[in-house]
Design an enzyme around this catalytic site. Structure first.
Site, PDB file in Angstrom:
ATOM      1  CD  GLU A 218    -100.277  38.453  10.174  1.00  0.00           C
ATOM      2  OE1 GLU A 218    -101.036  39.426  10.383  1.00  0.00           O
ATOM      3  OE2 GLU A 218    -100.678  37.267  10.092  1.00  0.00           O
ATOM      4  CE1 TYR A 222    -100.967  40.653  15.936  1.00  0.00           C
ATOM      5  CE2 TYR A 222    -100.400  42.985  15.989  1.00  0.00           C
ATOM      6  CZ  TYR A 222    -101.349  41.980  15.959  1.00  0.00           C
ATOM      7  OH  TYR A 222    -102.692  42.290  15.933  1.00  0.00           O
ATOM      8  NE  ARG A 235    -108.162  31.280  27.963  1.00  0.00           N
ATOM      9  CZ  ARG A 235    -108.660  31.174  26.722  1.00  0.00           C
ATOM     10  NH1 ARG A 235    -109.060  32.262  26.074  1.00  0.00           N
ATOM     11  NH2 ARG A 235    -108.743  29.996  26.136  1.00  0.00           N
ATOM     12  CB  ALA A 340    -122.997  33.581  25.571  1.00  0.00           C
ATOM     13  CB  ALA A 437    -117.635  39.592  22.466  1.00  0.00           C
ATOM     14  CG  PHE A 438    -122.883  40.321  19.254  1.00  0.00           C
ATOM     15  CD1 PHE A 438    -123.204  39.539  20.353  1.00  0.00           C
ATOM     16  CD2 PHE A 438    -123.439  41.575  19.141  1.00  0.00           C
ATOM     17  CE1 PHE A 438    -124.083  40.015  21.319  1.00  0.00           C
ATOM     18  CE2 PHE A 438    -124.324  42.056  20.101  1.00  0.00           C
ATOM     19  CZ  PHE A 438    -124.638  41.268  21.202  1.00  0.00           C
ATOM     20  CB  ALA A 486    -111.622  25.496  12.530  1.00  0.00           C
ATOM     21  CB  CYS A 671     -87.832 -20.598  38.367  1.00  0.00           C
ATOM     22  SG  CYS A 671     -89.634 -20.521  38.464  1.00  0.00           S
ATOM     23  CB  THR A 793     -84.361  -8.292  34.625  1.00  0.00           C
ATOM     24  OG1 THR A 793     -85.789  -8.299  34.596  1.00  0.00           O
ATOM     25  CG2 THR A 793     -83.868  -9.498  35.401  1.00  0.00           C
TER      26      THR A 793
END
Length: 1025
Positions: A218, A222, A235, A340, A437-438, A486, A671, A793
């Site tokens: 990585e 973090y 969130r 959007a 944020a395109f 994805a 029964c 039972t």
């Protein structure tokens, strides 16, 4: 004048002021007054927002889907658990949603979490952030009903959060050999690039398969990818991401931070040179798409891309993400967010928490074209973000080195569907900050060069086979955003899952081994799965204590076969007789009970049947027993038989059953309908002498164990059990169904109604409604006849309820109605549930849990309640002006905390280790008997009183009403706050707790003052004669 005893005194009249009364006339109140009333009692946000809630530095959970235990249980009970469930077909990771919701409804949260993590190693993350409305929830069959679909994401989140609190590690598949004894291929070096969802998923499954040299590289300091850096804390908290990474590391996966895919660091070529046999690329799309109009703009001027902005917010709001403490990014004035998609809405709501006064979300198309999931859009709308559609950015206006405004042109869609800009329609919007944020791309040439020699597609992304996730280089696989298929976290997880199997296949092929044609990935395992739940009874070994009762689930032997294949340990055949006593049933004969009220579908608390014994012959059942024992030697098959009070008949039939190979017999002496009229069943089972003799006859005829099935329709069931024992029975079954009449229609006709005459008879009631009767029968027999085996039972519908019967003295457990409500697969839930209940008994840190239910903390809507009383010295209800005051207090506290310089230590996870031996099933049998006795043995000097948690109270007044009209008028109800207060006249009857809709909102605590009963009039003192 003597006081009038039958009238309430003045103090009680005052308490009763708000108690409901029957209405005798219409009520008159002005519209203006009602508007004021409405404002006082309002709980939902006012649509006229003049003073919006301040959210600066408030990163508390805002998800509508979050559930507490009460909400989770109610929602899970509402689920239909459908056949061939469409929800599962719509889940990218193929979660067995039906099964995990079944486990939640049975309070088996470990079982639910196991099912979730088995198919999705990031099950908690996805429970929090999955766009379920567009996935599993979109296929829910309850969309076709008035109440709407199930909150699947909230249920998934709740179950996995409970498991997280259990603090139990993941372990290797128990069926695998130790690592040192695995074939050489499993020591192959595997590299994963990027520690995001796709790589975590891929590494988890590879480790579960048995690979022991897996390394994730990585580039950041973090881990977690965009789950950490771009999905906001409110969130997806960082401790959730860390928890799932720790689960992966439990299996030996290594993570090295600060190592990036670049020609200056790691390349595919260097990995190959270092001996890596396979590599997975899961680096995401690291660079933002940026419109040319933003060239040269900097953060100091007020411009951010989402790739800049969200990580800055994350570092200051996600405790434990990094060792350093970063002050929260401060934004003032008006913010414009361009885009959007989900990321744009995350930017908008995060901007409010950084101090923005107003946020505009501007996008090129219309509302119907918003790509963000409805959940995110709704949250932004509720937080008063403004939406501006049909605008395309044209120009950024900068003055004095700061952004002051943006210019847009109107967009329109023509008849062909093409979007065009109309330069004549120009809009100018003042702003202090602009966030673009395109979307994201892979554009760094150093990264692309490091990926050589794999091929790229026309979108300039690695070319992969969408089925295998394999690139043009056979040893290199890829998944997640970097592939371009994805679009969500859960889809990235599935890419990693998909790739793991084909990496496995590739590596095995390199070592000359093969794998199954059909992918077979291991499940999720913990030490809980190693718990032994086998039990012995009457020299019979049961692999688990759960079996099928002699009832509808054993109508045919093929059904028993399917039950054994599912995991049931034993089964009783449907009761059969000699051919001379063969029966023919009527119809209709099995109906839903009325004990659940107007609840339709599964989850019925009772059924009533007027079905007789099996219509199949003794020859059929004897041959079936022989077949089943041949194919399932480790399963116990008990033949259930019935005859009239005839010695020869009992001896003949029991010998036939023994000769078939049955492990044991059950003598049906109970029964409650039909058979009794023939001198069978109940006609034999209510008389101790008849029971004793029948058992003696059978004992003379067979050597195998047998058990007498008892009826609850007697005054003293212990006398019947004792008679069975004296007759030589090895134990008893307690109990059969309770005789009853389920209901009559408005015209007086019964249901079930047979034939044109619509006649019926008294039938047998089964299900959880008769559990108290069955528990009483089991415990009274166990107390009177210690060590005498009992097959319980009567209302067993979960591991939790099964444990109650074991505690009550039962040895094994028979199930019927729960299967009628669902299907044979519930056995998986029962087994994992019982294992978890036994395992958790050994964890000292969880001793305040009730089974698998954590101790309840103060909450509203499943979310922790801030301790307002600690801040202002008193508790406030959550409605109207009090709710507004609470919000203001919280906002002030969040601002105060923002100014504090808090050093956050890295998160550590130390597993809970059993400090005590894990009890076996045998260890818990009869554990509750020490607490049962006569009324005279109860201590009437140790009294309790009710205490109400005002922070959890939802102000419904149910406790107040039941105390008034069914109790002791010991609860006051404030007319303004609707907060109930228990007075010192409380007698501890516990009715209030019983009707309270919120779990643990009311608790019973020890009384600290002497209890003095109110006698009405003083006790008469009689002189001693």
């Amino acid at each position: 004048m003597a006081p009038v005893l039958s009238k309430d005194v003045a103090d009680i009249e005052s308490i009763l002021a708000l108690n409901p009364r029957t209405q005798s006339r219409a009520t008159l109140r002005s519209t203006l007054a009602k508007k004021l009333d409405k404002k006082h009692w309002k709980r939902n946000p006012d649509k006229n927002c003049f003073n919006c809630e301040k959210l600066e530095n408030n990163f508390d959970d805002i998800k509508h889907t979050t559930l507490g235990e009460r909400g989770a249980l109610r929602e899970a009970m509402r689920c239909l658990k459908c056949a061939d469930a469409p929800c599962q077909k719509s889940c990218p990771t193929n979660l067995d949603i039906k099964s995990f919701i079944t486990s939640i409804s049975n309070k088996n949260y470990y079982g639910a979490a196991k099912m979730i993590f088995s198919d999705n190693p990031l099950g908690l993350t996805c429970g929090m952030v999955c766009p379920t409305s567009d996935l599993c929830v979109g296929g829910c069959n309850l969309y076709a009903t008035e109440e709407g679909p199930i909150n699947i994401g909230g249920l998934q989140q709740y179950a996995t959060e409970v498991f997280k609190a259990m603090n139990i590690p993941q372990i290797r598949n128990p069926s695998l050999p130790p690592p040192e004894k695995m074939p050489e291929a499993y020591s192959a070096k595997i590299a994963l690039l990027g520690a995001g969802p796709a790589s975590i998923s891929c590494a988890s499954f590879l480790a579960r398969l048995g690979y022991n040299d897996i390394t994730i590289f990585e580039k950041q300091e973090y881990v977690g990818g965009i789950s950490t850096s771009e999905i906001p804390q409110f969130r997806l908290p960082y401790d959730v991401v860390n928890f799932e990474i720790e689960l992966m590391k439990d299996l030996g996966v290594k993570i090295i931070c600060g190592k990036s895919l670049s020609v200056n660091d790691i390349t595919l070529s260097t990995l190959k040179e270092e001996g890596y046999k396979a590599a997975f690329i899961g680096i995401g799309l690291p660079e933002p798409k940026k419109d040319h109009i933003f060239q040269g703009l900097t953060q100091d001027q007020g411009f951010y891309t989402s790739k800049d902005f969200l990580p800055l917010v994350a570092k200051s709001s996600k405790a434990g993400m990094c060792a350093c403490h970063s002050p929260l990014l401060s934004i003032r004035g008006t913010v414009i967010v361009l885009g959007a998609g989900d990321t744009a809405f995350d930017c908008a709501t995060s901007a409010l928490r950084c101090g923005a006064r107003r946020v505009f979300i501007v996008f090129r198309k219309g509302f119907v074209n918003i790509r963000a999931v409805p959940e995110e859009v709704e949250l932004a709308r509720e937080e008063k973000c403004e939406f501006l559609p049909f605008l395309s950015p044209r120009k950024v206006i900068v003055k004095g080195g700061r952004i002051v405004a943006m210019q847009f042109v109107r967009t329109e869609q023509d008849e062909t569907g093409k979007w065009n800009e109309d330069g004549d329609q120009i809009a100018c919007l003042k702003a202090d900050v602009v966030i673009s944020a395109f979307g994201s791309v892979l554009s760094d040439p150093k990264v692309k060069e490091a990926l050589s020699p794999i091929k790229f597609n026309r979108w300039d992304l690695p070319e992969v086979d969408p089925e295998t996730m394999q690139t043009s280089e056979p040893w290199v696989f890829a998944g997640g955003d970097v592939v371009g298929i994805a679009n969500t976290t859960v889809e990235a997880v599935n890419d990693g899952k998909q790739a793991s199997w084909y990496i496995h296949r590739y590596i095995q092929s390199q070592y000359g081994a093969s794998v199954s044609a059909k992918p077979e990935l291991p499940l999720f395992y913990t030490p809980i799965d190693l718990v032994d739940i086998s039990v012995e009874m009457a020299a019979l070994k049961f692999t688990n204590p759960f079996g099928l009762a002699s009832a509808t689930p054993t109508t045919s032997s093929s059904m028993i076969r399917r039950a054994f294949e599912a995991g049931w340990a034993f089964a009783l055949t449907k009761t059969f007789s000699l051919d001379k006593d063969i029966v023919t049933n009527v119809s209709p004969r099995i109906i839903r009970g009325t004990t659940s009220g107007p609840m339709y579908g599964p989850g019925q608390s009772s059924f009533l049947n007027i079905e007789l014994i099996s219509e199949k012959t003794a020859a059929y059942w004897c041959q079936s027993v022989t077949e089943l024992k041949a194919d399932f030697p480790d399963n116990i098959v008990i033949a259930s038989i019935m005859c009239s009070y005839n010695r020869n008949d009992w001896m003949e039939l029991s010998r036939k059953a023994e000769a078939s190979g049955a492990d044991a017999l059950e003598l049906n002496l109970s029964c409650p309908h039909g058979m009794g009229e023939r001198g069978m069943g109940l006609a034999c089972g209510q008389d101790p002498e008849l029971v004793r003799n029948i058992c003696r006859w059978v004992r003379q005829a067979v050597r195998i164990p047998f058990f007498a099935k008892l009826t609850p329709n007697v005054t003293d069931i212990v006398s019947i059990a004792r008679a069975a024992k004296e007759g030589g029975a090895n134990g008893v079954t307690a109990t059969n169904t309770v005789s009853g009449l389920m209901g009559l229609k408005a015209d007086g006709t019964p249901w079930p109604a047979v034939g044109r005459e619509k006649r019926t008879t008294y039938g047998g009631v089964s299900g959880t409604a008769i559990r108290p009767i069955a528990l009483r029968a089991v415990t009274t027999i166990a107390r009177a006849l210690p060590e005498f085996p009992i097959l319980a039972t009567g209302g067993i519908d979960s591991a939790e309820s099964g444990l109650q019967f074991l505690h009550g003295g039962a040895s094994v457990l028979q199930v019927c109605s729960a299967i009628q409500n669902q299907d044979f697969t519930i056995i998986q839930d029962y087994c994992t549930g019982l294992k978890a209940l036994l395992y958790l008994k050994s964890i000292e840190e969880l001793q305040d849990w009730d089974g698998q239910s954590p101790a309840t903390k103060s909450h509203q809507k499943g979310k922790p309640v801030p301790c307002i009383a600690e801040l202002v010295g008193k508790k406030l209800p959550s409605f109207g002006p009090y709710l507004e005051k609470c919000k203001k207090i919280i906002a002030e506290e969040k601002l105060r905390l923002k100014k504090e310089n808090v050093t956050v230590l890295p998160l550590e996870r130390n597993h809970f280790i059993p400090k005590k031996p894990i009890p076996s099933v045998k260890d818990v049998i009869g554990k509750a008997l020490q607490y049962l006795g006569t009324y005279g043995e109860l201590n009437n000097t140790e009294q309790v009183v009710a205490v109400i948690d005002e922070e959890m109270c939802i102000n419904c007044g149910k406790c107040y009403m039941t105390c008034n009209d069914s109790g002791y008028q010991a609860i006051q109800f404030d007319p303004e706050t609707h907060l109930p207060t228990v007075t010192d006249t409380c007698t501890g009857c516990t009715l209030c707790l019983s009707v309270c809709p919120i779990i643990d909102c009311i608790k019973m605590v020890s009384r600290t003052t002497p209890y003095e009963p109110k006698r009405g009039l003083p006790l008469a003192v009689n002189p001693v004669s």
